[in-house]
Design a protein around this motif. Structure first.
Motif, PDB file in Angstrom:
ATOM      1  N   SER A 554      37.981  -0.254   5.002  1.00  0.00           N
ATOM      2  CA  SER A 554      37.770   0.021   3.580  1.00  0.00           C
ATOM      3  C   SER A 554      38.468   1.328   3.231  1.00  0.00           C
ATOM      4  O   SER A 554      38.908   2.070   4.112  1.00  0.00           O
ATOM      5  N   ALA A 555      38.566   1.583   1.935  1.00  0.00           N
ATOM      6  CA  ALA A 555      39.268   2.774   1.468  1.00  0.00           C
ATOM      7  C   ALA A 555      38.333   3.634   0.638  1.00  0.00           C
ATOM      8  O   ALA A 555      37.446   3.131  -0.058  1.00  0.00           O
ATOM      9  N   THR A 556      38.534   4.944   0.698  1.00  0.00           N
ATOM     10  CA  THR A 556      37.786   5.891  -0.112  1.00  0.00           C
ATOM     11  C   THR A 556      38.759   6.793  -0.850  1.00  0.00           C
ATOM     12  O   THR A 556      39.867   7.063  -0.364  1.00  0.00           O
ATOM     13  N   THR A 557      38.350   7.260  -2.023  1.00  0.00           N
ATOM     14  CA  THR A 557      39.135   8.213  -2.797  1.00  0.00           C
ATOM     15  C   THR A 557      38.324   9.489  -2.938  1.00  0.00           C
ATOM     16  O   THR A 557      37.183   9.467  -3.394  1.00  0.00           O
ATOM     17  N   THR A 558      38.917  10.604  -2.552  1.00  0.00           N
ATOM     18  CA  THR A 558      38.235  11.894  -2.522  1.00  0.00           C
ATOM     19  C   THR A 558      38.890  12.849  -3.501  1.00  0.00           C
ATOM     20  O   THR A 558      40.123  12.880  -3.623  1.00  0.00           O
ATOM     21  N   LEU A 559      38.081  13.621  -4.193  1.00  0.00           N
ATOM     22  CA  LEU A 559      38.579  14.668  -5.085  1.00  0.00           C
ATOM     23  C   LEU A 559      38.845  15.922  -4.261  1.00  0.00           C
ATOM     24  O   LEU A 559      37.918  16.545  -3.749  1.00  0.00           O
ATOM     25  N   TYR A 560      40.117  16.286  -4.112  1.00  0.00           N
ATOM     26  CA  TYR A 560      40.475  17.502  -3.382  1.00  0.00           C
ATOM     27  C   TYR A 560      40.393  18.726  -4.277  1.00  0.00           C
ATOM     28  O   TYR A 560      39.913  19.769  -3.873  1.00  0.00           O
ATOM     29  N   SER A 617      45.484  22.972  -0.738  1.00  0.00           N
ATOM     30  CA  SER A 617      44.083  22.549  -0.680  1.00  0.00           C
ATOM     31  C   SER A 617      43.792  21.967   0.699  1.00  0.00           C
ATOM     32  O   SER A 617      44.611  21.239   1.262  1.00  0.00           O
ATOM     33  N   SER A 618      42.591  22.268   1.198  1.00  0.00           N
ATOM     34  CA  SER A 618      42.228  21.832   2.538  1.00  0.00           C
ATOM     35  C   SER A 618      41.307  20.620   2.480  1.00  0.00           C
ATOM     36  O   SER A 618      40.683  20.339   1.453  1.00  0.00           O
ATOM     37  N   PRO A 619      41.164  19.915   3.602  1.00  0.00           N
ATOM     38  CA  PRO A 619      40.207  18.800   3.648  1.00  0.00           C
ATOM     39  C   PRO A 619      38.769  19.263   3.475  1.00  0.00           C
ATOM     40  O   PRO A 619      37.898  18.458   3.140  1.00  0.00           O
ATOM     41  N   ASN A 620      38.523  20.565   3.690  1.00  0.00           N
ATOM     42  CA  ASN A 620      37.164  21.092   3.581  1.00  0.00           C
ATOM     43  C   ASN A 620      36.815  21.553   2.170  1.00  0.00           C
ATOM     44  O   ASN A 620      35.753  22.133   1.963  1.00  0.00           O
ATOM     45  N   GLY A 621      37.721  21.365   1.239  1.00  0.00           N
ATOM     46  CA  GLY A 621      37.341  21.541  -0.153  1.00  0.00           C
ATOM     47  C   GLY A 621      37.619  22.876  -0.781  1.00  0.00           C
ATOM     48  O   GLY A 621      37.021  23.207  -1.800  1.00  0.00           O
ATOM     49  N   TYR A 622      38.521  23.680  -0.213  1.00  0.00           N
ATOM     50  CA  TYR A 622      38.882  24.895  -0.943  1.00  0.00           C
ATOM     51  C   TYR A 622      40.386  24.955  -1.149  1.00  0.00           C
ATOM     52  O   TYR A 622      41.168  24.344  -0.426  1.00  0.00           O
ATOM     53  N   THR A 623      40.769  25.729  -2.155  1.00  0.00           N
ATOM     54  CA  THR A 623      42.159  25.816  -2.586  1.00  0.00           C
ATOM     55  C   THR A 623      42.552  27.275  -2.664  1.00  0.00           C
ATOM     56  O   THR A 623      41.783  28.097  -3.145  1.00  0.00           O
ATOM     57  N   ARG A 624      43.741  27.594  -2.199  1.00  0.00           N
ATOM     58  CA  ARG A 624      44.221  28.976  -2.245  1.00  0.00           C
ATOM     59  C   ARG A 624      45.614  29.029  -2.852  1.00  0.00           C
ATOM     60  O   ARG A 624      46.381  28.066  -2.792  1.00  0.00           O
ATOM     61  N   VAL A 625      45.933  30.172  -3.453  1.00  0.00           N
ATOM     62  CA  VAL A 625      47.281  30.424  -3.961  1.00  0.00           C
ATOM     63  C   VAL A 625      48.158  30.851  -2.791  1.00  0.00           C
ATOM     64  O   VAL A 625      47.784  31.717  -2.008  1.00  0.00           O
ATOM     65  N   ILE A 626      49.324  30.239  -2.692  1.00  0.00           N
ATOM     66  CA  ILE A 626      50.318  30.653  -1.704  1.00  0.00           C
ATOM     67  C   ILE A 626      51.287  31.648  -2.333  1.00  0.00           C
ATOM     68  O   ILE A 626      51.622  32.669  -1.745  1.00  0.00           O
ATOM     69  N   SER A 693      43.808  30.578  10.421  1.00  0.00           N
ATOM     70  CA  SER A 693      43.939  31.659  11.383  1.00  0.00           C
ATOM     71  C   SER A 693      42.552  31.954  11.931  1.00  0.00           C
ATOM     72  O   SER A 693      41.554  31.399  11.451  1.00  0.00           O
ATOM     73  N   PRO A 694      42.431  32.801  12.950  1.00  0.00           N
ATOM     74  CA  PRO A 694      41.092  33.099  13.475  1.00  0.00           C
ATOM     75  C   PRO A 694      40.113  33.603  12.427  1.00  0.00           C
ATOM     76  O   PRO A 694      38.905  33.399  12.546  1.00  0.00           O
ATOM     77  N   SER A 695      40.623  34.261  11.383  1.00  0.00           N
ATOM     78  CA  SER A 695      39.728  34.768  10.353  1.00  0.00           C
ATOM     79  C   SER A 695      39.626  33.869   9.133  1.00  0.00           C
ATOM     80  O   SER A 695      38.932  34.200   8.181  1.00  0.00           O
ATOM     81  N   GLU A 696      40.351  32.736   9.149  1.00  0.00           N
ATOM     82  CA  GLU A 696      40.322  31.822   8.013  1.00  0.00           C
ATOM     83  C   GLU A 696      39.827  30.452   8.458  1.00  0.00           C
ATOM     84  O   GLU A 696      40.198  29.960   9.519  1.00  0.00           O
ATOM     85  N   PRO A 697      39.021  29.782   7.648  1.00  0.00           N
ATOM     86  CA  PRO A 697      38.550  28.444   8.017  1.00  0.00           C
ATOM     87  C   PRO A 697      39.643  27.406   7.851  1.00  0.00           C
ATOM     88  O   PRO A 697      40.574  27.579   7.086  1.00  0.00           O
ATOM     89  N   CYS A 698      39.518  26.347   8.577  1.00  0.00           N
ATOM     90  CA  CYS A 698      40.444  25.217   8.418  1.00  0.00           C
ATOM     91  C   CYS A 698      39.728  24.033   7.793  1.00  0.00           C
ATOM     92  O   CYS A 698      40.350  23.044   7.515  1.00  0.00           O
TER      93      CYS A 698
END
Length: 698
Positions: A554-560, A617-626, A693-698
Motif C-alpha cells: 500500500s502507499a502513504t502520503t506524508t506532509l514533510y 526537510s528531514s524525514p523526522n519533520g523539521y526544515t532548515r535554511v541552507i 552531525s554529532p550535534s544535529e539530529p537526523c
C-alpha cells in the motif's frame, strides 16, 4: 574564564572610574558543552556595544543600584540545541524590559533582534551558514537607560558546511597561477555520486605571464580532497590533437567521470588534423586515466562509428556551431550512458558517406565502451507489435541496473497510425534488450485521461519502478498528474493530480490544486518513494512538500513541510512562499535515497523584493535554511560575501548535499535607488553540506 569590559569613559578622577566600573562590568557564563564561548569583550569600534551597535546604553553612575539609575548588567547563559540558541538570564532588579542584540557574523555590527522583552529568555532560530562567529548582547532597560550584558559569542558550532572550491581559489595541477573562474558551480558543471565524490568542470583564469585560459576536470572527495583529473593543455590519447575546453560532467557511483570536450582546430598536424567537422569528443576518466569513448567525425580522421539497427555503421558531425552531439546524456550510475544527438547533428554511413537520419534515435555506450543504436523511430519493435514514431523532448532516465525509461509517440510496426487515444506511451528497456510497457495513452477513466506521454517526464528508481509527470485530456486546472507503476505490480497508479483531495497518512485530507514547478515538481528517492511540491486551494491549507511511499502493498502520503511550519534559520516573523513565479526555470527539488528533500522557495519578508531560499526537510519533520539570497555568508571565519543567487544543488548519500552559490563582494547589487542596475562583482562557490552531525539530529 570570565572577562571584563569598561565603558569608554574619560578618566577624570579615581572616584569617577570606580563608579563607572560598578555599572559596566560584563560577564558571560560558559556553557557546559563549549558550543557557546565567552568573548574577550574587547571594545567594539572604540566603545562598548551600546556605542557601536546602538543598544541605547545610558548606564549612569549608579547602574547597579536597583533604586536609582539604569539597571545592572544581565548575566546571560546561552544553550544550543537543534539549530536553536536559547538565551536566559536572572531577573535584574529595576529592569522594566530587555533587548536582544546580534552581530550575525562578527563583522556587521550589532542590531536589535525581536521586540522589547519582558520575559527573561530569548529563543533564536539560527541558520548555521550565517551564524558562526556571531555575537549576542542582552540589555536590561528602564526609563533611566539600558545596561549591556557581556558579549556571548557563537564561535564553535559546526555548521556542517565546508567549501569545495570558490572563484579565485588555486586550481591544482592546471598550471602556475591558475585559479578557478566565476563559471565554477553553474548548472551542468558539477555532479556528485552516492559516495559524496564531486566531479567539477572548472574553467580557470590563468594569472601567470602566459595569460592563457584553461579548463580542467576536477574531483573532490571528503577523503582525498580536490585534485585534477584532466587538463585541456594536454593531448588526446594516441593523438596530437589538443583540447580547447570541456562541457558537461557526470560521475557514476563507481567513480568514473564522463565529460565532453572540444578540440582545437589544427593545421599541419602529423597524426590527427582537426577541423570543424570532428572537433567534439566524449571522454571518460577511470581511476585517473582518461580515454576517448566517442568522437565526432569521419572514422578516417579518428571519428567514432556507431552500429545502427538497419544500415551498418555511421558517424556524427555537427552542422551548426554550438550544437552538441554528446550533450543530452543520461548516466546509469554504473558506467553506461545514453545520449540523444543535438537537433543540428548530421549522420553519414561509413560505407558510402551517404546521409543517415540522426534524429529520432537514442544511442548507448556501455561501461565497457561498446556502442549501439539502442532505439530508433520506425525500427525498434516494442510490445504489442508497435514501434516508436518519435521521441519526446523531456528527460529520459536510466538506473544502475542498466535500464532506460523513455516517452515515445507510437505507430504500428507496419508504419500505420494508431488511434489518437492510443498513440503515446512510456517504456522501459531492460539490460538484456527486452522492453516493458509502463503505460499507454488510452483515454477514459481507466488511464485517468492521460495523454501525450511522449512528452511526459519519466524518472526511474534503483529497482526499476517508474514515476512520471503527464498531461490529462481534460480542460481547466485539473490537467496535470503524477503517476507510477510501482504499487502492487500495477501498470498504472495515480500518485496525485490537480483538483484532487489526498488522504494523508495521519487520516487528514489535503486538496491538491496544482504542481509547483510543473515537470520539475517531483523527484524520486529510495526505491518506491517520491517527493513533490504542490499548491493547495483550501482556505485552511497552504502549499506543501509531500512524500509518497510504497511499502510493497500500500502507499502513504506524508506532509514533510507546509507554508507556516517552523523553519530553522529564518529571520523572526518571516514566512516561506513555496510557489514564487521567479523560480520557474530554476532547479526546484531534489530527493535523496535517505529521504531528505532539498527545495527552493522564497522569503515572504518583503513581498516586493522576495529572496530565494534553499531549504532541506528531514524525514523526522523539521526544515532548515541552507542558504538565502541577501545573507552574508561566512564559514569558519571566512566571509564570502552576500549570496546573490542559488545556482544549483544535488543530493548525495548519508544526508549530504552539494550546493553552488553566487556571491557579491560588497553586497551592492541589483536595482539601485537611482534606477541603475549593479551586477554582482563577487564570486561563485561550491560547498559540501552535511545535513546531520554529532550535534544535529537526523
Amino acid at each position: 574564564m570570565k572577562m571584563f569590559n569598561l565603558l569608554f569613559l574619560r578618566v577624570l578622577a579615581v572616584a569617577i572610574v570606580s563608579l563607572a566600573l560598578a555599572g559596566c562590568l560584563r560577564s558571560s557564563d560558559e556553557t557546559d558543552d563549549n558550543l557557546v564561548g565567552d568573548d574577550s569583550t574587547d571594545e567594539v569600534d572604540g566603545g562598548d556595544v551600546a556605542d557601536s551597535g546602538g543598544t541605547g546604553d545610558t548606564g549612569g553612575d549608579e547602574g547597579d543600584d536597583p533604586t536609582s539609575g539604569a539597571p545592572a548588567a544581565p548575566v546571560v547563559t546561552a544553550a544550543y540545541d537543534d539549530w536553536t540558541l536559547t538565551f536566559t538570564w536572572p531577573a535584574v532588579a529595576g529592569a522594566d524590559y530587555y533587548q536582544m542584540f546580534e552581530d550575525p557574523d562578527g563583522l556587521s555590527g550589532f542590531t536589535q533582534i525581536g521586540s522589547d522583552l519582558t520575559a527573561n529568555e530569548y529563543v533564536n532560530n539560527i541558520s548555521l551558514t550565517e551564524r558562526n562567529g556571531a555575537r549576542y548582547v542582552v540589555a536590561a532597560c528602564n526609563s533611566e537607560g539600558c545596561t549591556d550584558s557581556s558579549e556571548v559569542t557563537v564561535d564553535s558550532l559546526d555548521s556542517g558546511i565546508t567549501p569545495i572550491v570558490v572563484s579565485g581559489d588555486p586550481a591544482p595541477g592546471i598550471g602556475s597561477g591558475a585559479v578557478f573562474s566565476g563559471e565554477v558551480g553553474t548548472r551542468l558543471r558539477f555532479d556528485v555520486n552516492q559516495s559524496g565524490t564531486v566531479a567539477i568542470l572548472g574553467a580557470t583564469d590563468q594569472t601567470d605571464s602566459s595569460g592563457t585560459l584553461r579548463d580542467g576536470i576536477f574531483s573532490d572527495s571528503p577523503v582525498a580532497g580536490l585534485s585534477l583529473i584532466q587538463a585541456d593543455d594536454t593531448t588526446l590519447p594516441a593523438s596530437d590533437a589538443t583540447y580547447s575546453g570541456f562541457f558537461n560532467v557526470l560521475i557514476d557511483d563507481a567513480g568514473q567521470i564522463t565529460f565532453g570536450g572540444i578540440l582545437n582546430q589544427q593545421s599541419g598536424s602529423v597524426t590527427d588534423e582537426v577541423d570543424g567537422l570532428n572537433n567534439e569528443v566524449l571522454l571518460r576518466s577511470t581511476a585517473g586515466t582518461t580515454s576517448v569513448i566517442a568522437r565526432e567525425g569521419d572514422p578516417a580522421r579518428n571519428g567514432t562509428d556507431f552500429p545502427t539497427l538497419d544500415a551498418g555503421d555511421i558517424y556524427f558531425t555537427e552542422n551548426v556551431q554550438g550544437n552538441r552531439v554528446f550533450s543530452s546524456i543520461s548516466s546509469d550510475g554504473n558506467g553506461a550512458i545514453t545520449f540523444e544527438p543535438g537537433p543540428n547533428t548530421d549522420a553519414f554511413q561509413v560505407s558510402d558517406d551517404s546521409t543517415y537520419p540522426a534524429g529520432g534515435a537514442l544511442w548507448t555506450i556501455t561501461g565497457l565502451g561498446q556502442k549501439a543504436q539502442s532505439l530508433k523511430a520506425g525500427e525498434t519493435l516494442l510490445p504489442g507489435n508497435l514501434e516508436p514514431k518519435s521521441f519526446g523532448f523531456l528527460d529520459f532516465d536510466s538506473n544502475q541496473a542498466e535500464q532506460l525509461v523513455f516517452g515515445v509517440a507510437l505507430q504500428n510496426a507496419d508504419g500505420s497510425a494508431l488511434p489518437t487515444s492510443e498513440d503515446t506511451g512510456i517504456y522501459v528497456r531492460n539490460a538484456d534488450g527486452s522492453y516493458r510497457e509502463v503505460v499507454r495513452e488510452a483515454g477514459g477513466s481507466a488511464r485517468d485521461f492521460i495523454y501525450n506521454l511522449n512528452s511526459a517526464r519519466p524518472l526511474l528508481t534503483d529497482n526499476g519502478e517508474v514515476f512520471y509527470y503527464a498531461l490529462r485530456g481534460v480542460s481547466g486546472p485539473a490537467n496535470r498528474g503524477i503517476y507510477t507503476d510501482s504499487l502492487d505490480g500495477s501498470d498504472f497508479t495515480r500518485v496525485s493530480r490537480s483538483e484532487q483531495t489526498l488522504l494523508m497518512d495521519d487520516g487528514s485530507l489535503f486538496e491538491v490544486t496544482g504542481f509547483i514547478g510543473g515537470a520539475e515538481s517531483f523527484d524520486v528517492g529510495a526505491d518506491d518513494s517520491m517527493a513533490f511540491l504542490v499548491n493547495s486551494g483550501t482556505l485552511d491549507q497552504e502549499d506543501a512538500l509531500l512524500v509518497w511511499t510504497n511499502d510493497g502493498t500500500s502507499a502513504t502520503t506524508t506532509l514533510y513541510f507546509q507554508e507556516g511550519d517552523p523553519v530553522r534559520g529564518m529571520p523572526d516573523a518571516s514566512g516561506i512562499e513555496l510557489d514564487p513565479g521567479s523560480l520557474d526555470s530554476a532547479p526546484r527539488l531534489a530527493f535523496s535515497r535517505q529521504s531528505w528533500a532539498a527545495f527552493q522557495a522564497s522569503d515572504e519578508a518583503d513581498i516586493n523584493n522576495r529572496k530565494s531560499l534553499l531549504l532541506a526537510s528531514s524525514p523526522n519533520g523539521y526544515t532548515r535554511v541552507i542558504a538565502r539570497e541577501g545573507q552574508q555568508f561566512a564559514i569558519d571565519g571566512v566571509d564570502y560575501g552576500v549570496v546573490t543567487e542559488i545556482l544549483d544543488f544535488k543530493m548525495a548519500s548519508a544526508a549530504e548535499m552539494i550546493v553552488s552559490l553566487r556571491f557579491d563582494a560588497d553586497g551592492i547589487f541589483g536595482l539601485q535607488p537611482d534606477g541603475s542596475f549593479v551586477g554582482p562583482d563577487g564570486k561563485n562557490g561550491l560547498f559540501r553540506v552535511e545535513l546531520c552531525s554529532p550535534s544535529e539530529p537526523c
